[in-house]
Every structure is written in C-alpha cells, then in structure tokens.
Design an enzyme around this catalytic site. Structure first.
Site, mmCIF file in Angstrom:
data_model
loop_
_atom_site.group_PDB
_atom_site.id
_atom_site.type_symbol
_atom_site.label_atom_id
_atom_site.label_comp_id
_atom_site.label_asym_id
_atom_site.label_seq_id
_atom_site.Cartn_x
_atom_site.Cartn_y
_atom_site.Cartn_z
ATOM 1 N N CYS A 126 0.914 -1.186 -0.135
ATOM 2 C CA CYS A 126 0.122 0.061 0.039
ATOM 3 C C CYS A 126 0.629 1.235 -0.015
ATOM 4 C CB CYS A 126 -0.907 0.032 1.069
ATOM 5 S SG CYS A 126 -2.056 -1.469 1.364
ATOM 6 N N HIS A 266 -3.043 7.378 3.179
ATOM 7 C CA HIS A 266 -3.318 5.838 2.382
ATOM 8 C C HIS A 266 -4.958 5.665 3.076
ATOM 9 C CE1 HIS A 266 -3.899 1.727 1.165
ATOM 10 N NE2 HIS A 266 -3.624 1.368 2.338
ATOM 11 N N ASN A 296 -10.036 0.141 0.411
ATOM 12 C CA ASN A 296 -8.484 0.081 0.281
ATOM 13 C C ASN A 296 -8.033 -0.564 -0.891
ATOM 14 O OD1 ASN A 296 -5.642 -0.359 0.664
ATOM 15 N ND2 ASN A 296 -5.925 -1.348 2.818
HETATM 16 O O1 UT7 Z 1 -3.513 -1.216 3.778
HETATM 17 C C1 UT7 Z 1 -2.622 -1.667 4.736
HETATM 18 C C2 UT7 Z 1 -3.034 -1.677 5.740
HETATM 19 N N1 UT7 Z 1 -4.084 -2.308 6.499
HETATM 20 C C3 UT7 Z 1 -4.741 -1.725 7.485
HETATM 21 O O2 UT7 Z 1 -4.208 -0.779 7.865
HETATM 22 C C4 UT7 Z 1 -5.900 -2.194 7.991
HETATM 23 C C5 UT7 Z 1 -5.648 -2.251 9.457
HETATM 24 N N2 UT7 Z 1 -6.802 -2.936 10.405
HETATM 25 C C6 UT7 Z 1 -8.090 -2.494 10.260
HETATM 26 O O3 UT7 Z 1 -8.447 -1.373 9.690
HETATM 27 C C7 UT7 Z 1 -8.955 -2.968 11.434
HETATM 28 O O4 UT7 Z 1 -8.156 -3.928 12.278
HETATM 29 C C8 UT7 Z 1 -10.136 -4.072 11.026
HETATM 30 C C9 UT7 Z 1 -11.119 -3.070 10.287
HETATM 31 C C10 UT7 Z 1 -9.637 -4.892 9.796
HETATM 32 C C11 UT7 Z 1 -10.780 -4.758 11.946
HETATM 33 O O5 UT7 Z 1 -11.396 -3.663 13.008
HETATM 34 P P1 UT7 Z 1 -11.125 -3.915 14.568
HETATM 35 O O6 UT7 Z 1 -11.791 -2.821 15.359
HETATM 36 O O7 UT7 Z 1 -9.620 -4.024 14.850
HETATM 37 O O8 UT7 Z 1 -11.958 -5.219 14.889
HETATM 38 P P2 UT7 Z 1 -11.553 -6.555 15.332
HETATM 39 O O9 UT7 Z 1 -10.359 -7.078 14.697
HETATM 40 O O10 UT7 Z 1 -11.340 -6.427 16.874
HETATM 41 O O11 UT7 Z 1 -12.854 -7.528 15.475
HETATM 42 C C12 UT7 Z 1 -13.730 -7.382 16.218
HETATM 43 C C13 UT7 Z 1 -14.757 -8.338 15.996
HETATM 44 C C14 UT7 Z 1 -14.252 -9.666 16.066
HETATM 45 O O12 UT7 Z 1 -15.307 -10.600 16.558
HETATM 46 P P3 UT7 Z 1 -14.870 -11.045 18.265
HETATM 47 O O13 UT7 Z 1 -13.667 -12.092 17.844
HETATM 48 O O14 UT7 Z 1 -15.016 -9.841 19.054
HETATM 49 O O15 UT7 Z 1 -16.272 -11.801 18.568
HETATM 50 C C15 UT7 Z 1 -14.338 -10.314 14.471
HETATM 51 O O16 UT7 Z 1 -14.565 -11.474 14.122
HETATM 52 O O17 UT7 Z 1 -15.448 -8.227 14.602
HETATM 53 C C16 UT7 Z 1 -15.472 -9.248 14.053
HETATM 54 N N3 UT7 Z 1 -15.400 -8.818 12.529
HETATM 55 C C17 UT7 Z 1 -16.693 -8.632 11.843
HETATM 56 N N4 UT7 Z 1 -17.763 -8.794 12.123
HETATM 57 C C18 UT7 Z 1 -18.672 -8.255 11.364
HETATM 58 C C19 UT7 Z 1 -14.414 -8.904 11.890
HETATM 59 N N5 UT7 Z 1 -14.804 -8.587 10.511
HETATM 60 C C20 UT7 Z 1 -16.081 -8.552 10.561
HETATM 61 C C21 UT7 Z 1 -17.130 -8.167 9.478
HETATM 62 N N6 UT7 Z 1 -18.262 -8.140 10.099
HETATM 63 N N7 UT7 Z 1 -16.575 -8.015 8.338
#
Ligand code: UT7
Length: 339
Positions: A126, A266, A296
C-alpha cells in the site's frame, strides 16, 4: 611518465521534480456493504463504524491490473500534455501484477506505445505510490530521464478470500498515475521519507504462490493464495508509522501541520486516518478521504485520492500537500509536495 587522466564532465546539480499530470481510473462495478451482507456474515453498520467504507469498485473478470493502469496512465499523460514517445521510464507499484513475470510495467509500456521507455515494477504494497514517487523523482533529479510515468494499480479482488469477513469487506480495485518532470521555477517534491520493517512481514501477506510456497493443489485447498491480515496489529503499526513519517518530512522541511492545504493519507480505514490526523494535530478538513467509496485500493489509493483532490479544486498552485502511506512489508512513507 604518468599520463594524466582526461577530466570527466561535471555532473550537473540535481533538478527539482514536479508532478505535471495526474490521472485515475476505477472500474464501473460497485460492491456495496448491502451486497456483502448477502455474501458473508457482516453488516453495513459493522463495516461503516469500523472502517468508514460504504462501497468499493471491483474490476471485471477480464479486466487485469494492467488494463486499469493503462487507463490511469493515459489520463495522467493527457493532463501533463505528454505523448507516449516522450516517456523515458515507467514504474508500476503493485502487489497484484498481471503475472509473476513479466512486469506489469512492461505490459503497460507496450499498450500505451511508450516505445522509448524502460519499465519495471516496484513492490511496496500500500506504500507503493510514495515509493515510486521517490524512486521516479531520483531519475529526473539526476538528469538520467526527463519524463517518468509512475502508476499505482491493483486488482485486490483477485487476491481476497470472499468467504473471509475479516478481510473481504476492506479492499477494492483501481489505479492512479502521475507524470514526473522538471518544471523550471517550481519546487515540486520537497522531501520524502521511506521506511520498512521486514520483521513484521507476517502481519499482512499472501503466503502462497512465490518461491517459498509454489502453487500446489494443497496450497490452493489451504487458501494460501489469498491475502491474510492481523487487522489489530496492522492498525496500531499503521498509525505509529504514518505519524512518525509525516513528522519527519514536516520537521526536515520546517513546515507546520497548519500550513498544509491537503493531507492525503493511505485510504485503509477512516479510523486510522482520523487517529493520524489527531496525533499530528491536523484538522479533519485538511484530510482528503474517499475510503467510503473505494475501500482500500493499496498502491492505487493515494494516487486516486490525489487525482480527485485536484479535480475538486482542493489543491491549488503553491499549496503544500502531504502524502502519507503504510502497507505490508511492513512499509511506510511520506512525501511533502509544493504544488
Ligand atoms: O492497507 C494496509 C494496511 N491495512 C490496514 O491498515 C487495516 C488495519 N486494520 C483495520 O482496519 C481494522 O483492524 C479492521 C477494520 C480490519 C478490524 O477492526 P477492529 O476494530 O480491529 O476489529 P477486530 O479485529 O477487533 O474485530 C472485532 C470483531 C471480531 O469478533 P469477536 O472475535 O470480537 O467476536 C471479528 O470477528 O469483529 C468481528 N469481525 C466482523 N464482524 C462483522 C471482523 N470482521 C467483521 C465483519 N463483519 N466484516
């Protein structure tokens, strides 16, 4: 008798480098959060609150990364007023090349008819567009080349596991391009800072398909050819790296955040961009954001955003513009430009 060596010609002083034209292309097909609700267990509410993404563009099945790159390149060349035969070098930043080899840049070179140009791909995920900006600029600054075409282009949809809700909601396809030239009397690119940390390469990767894990029936059945990400760790690293890269270029140029007309981060996640703005002491209205419409798009992300910011009049001659990026590798970078 020792013979004296003939004196070598003096190297001319480095030239300033400007972006003289920008162009972008996104595919027509829109995949909305409502569409994703029908594909995986997710909700529009989760996606918008966690990422800010409402929809993303997907390339057609027969549309490759090079097809999008060519379209963005043609638009950038038109805006710069350059013809294909003037281009000396093409660099394509991509992690989703048409094939492992030859490079996507060579395919673009043929398609646009840039018969004189050298061409290669650059892989910095990215962060790729800021990396190509710095690499391409060095060729112009050093008088090696006069006109360099840089492109960030991705077909992320080809490497996303459409059954993995953790990643499939995040990415989109598209391309952005810029022409780099010396423009007398203009400062152009003021300062760039690039960085990487290969020790964290496993946070975001496609494990299969390279020499470490060539394609086999087993690797395909284990889905090793799809993108994998530790979202939480990537998020933390992204904010820290983007803030320090931005501070480094600003500090080295003696520019304060309030002097910036436009900050183009980004476009990975609205929350990452807001956290970066907050830590830098920037106002939200200094940020250019389009993650809501495209998700993204990796190396294409800041290039598409730059093109939109220019066409919307958000950037005018003389403005200070900051690009700041982060991606797999890990890689990161920032570039300060006087427009
Ligand atoms: O481009 C290069 C770099 N990429 C990035 O910078 C991306 C960086 N990361 C992020 O943007 C975020 O970490 C995410 C958007 C990917 C995730 O957000 P988060 O606030 O970190 O969520 P999380 O990983 O803590 O997930 C929380 C919950 C989980 O459920 P449990 O384990 O708490 O029950 C996930 O399973 O949300 C769940 N989850 C979803 N729920 C509904 C993960 N994806 C989804 C989804 N829909 N699409």
């Amino acid at each position: 008798m020792p013979t004296s060596r003939p004196s070598l010609p003096q190297r001319p002083p480095p030239r300033t480098v400007s972006i003289t034209g920008v162009g972008a292309y996104v595919p027509q097909r829109i995949l909305s959060n409502a569409d994703l609700e029908r594909m995986v267990e997710t909700s529009n509410d989760w996606i918008t609150t966690r990422t800010g993404i409402r929809e993303r563009r997907l390339a057609a099945e027969n549309e490759a990364t090079s097809d999008m790159a060519v379209e963005a390149a043609r638009r950038a060349m038109t805006n710069a007023g350059v013809t294909a035969d003037q281009i000396d070098l093409i660099i394509v930043a991509t992690i989703t090349p048409d094939r492992l080899f030859p490079s996507t840049a060579c395919i673009v070179q043929d398609r646009i008819g840039a018969v004189r140009a050298a061409a290669f791909d650059l892989e910095a995920a990215c962060s790729g567009f800021v990396y190509t900006l710095e690499v391409g600029s060095q060729f112009v600054a050093s008088h090696t080349y006069n006109t360099v075409l840089i492109i960030g282009a991705e077909k992320m949809s080809a490497f996303v596991d459409w059954t993995d809700r953790n990643t499939c909601v995040l990415f989109g396809d598209g391309a952005g391009a810029a022409v780099l030239q010396h423009r007398p009397g203009s400062h152009g690119l003021l300062m760039t800072c690039l960085g990487s940390d290969g020790g964290k390469s496993e946070l975001l990767q496609v494990p299969g398909g390279g020499s470490a894990c060539p394609a086999t029936i087993d690797s395909v059945s284990k889905k090793l050819h799809f993108l994998r990400m530790d979202g939480k760790e990537t998020f933390k690293n992204a904010v820290n790296a983007m803030v320090s890269a931005a501070q480094e270029v600003l500090g080295r140029c003696g520019v304060t955040v309030d002097q910036l007309a436009c900050i183009i981060p980004h476009q990975a996640n609205q929350r990452i961009m807001s956290a970066v703005a907050d830590r830098l002491g920037a106002r939200e209205d200094q940020l250019y954001v389009n993650v809501d419409r495209y998700g993204n798009t990796s190396a294409a992300s800041v290039a598409i955003a730059l093109d939109e910011a220019l066409s919307q009049g958000r950037i005018k001659a003389g403005d200070l513009v900051l690009l700041v990026v982060f991606g797999a590798g890990l890689t990161w970078g920032a570039a300060l430009i006087e427009w």
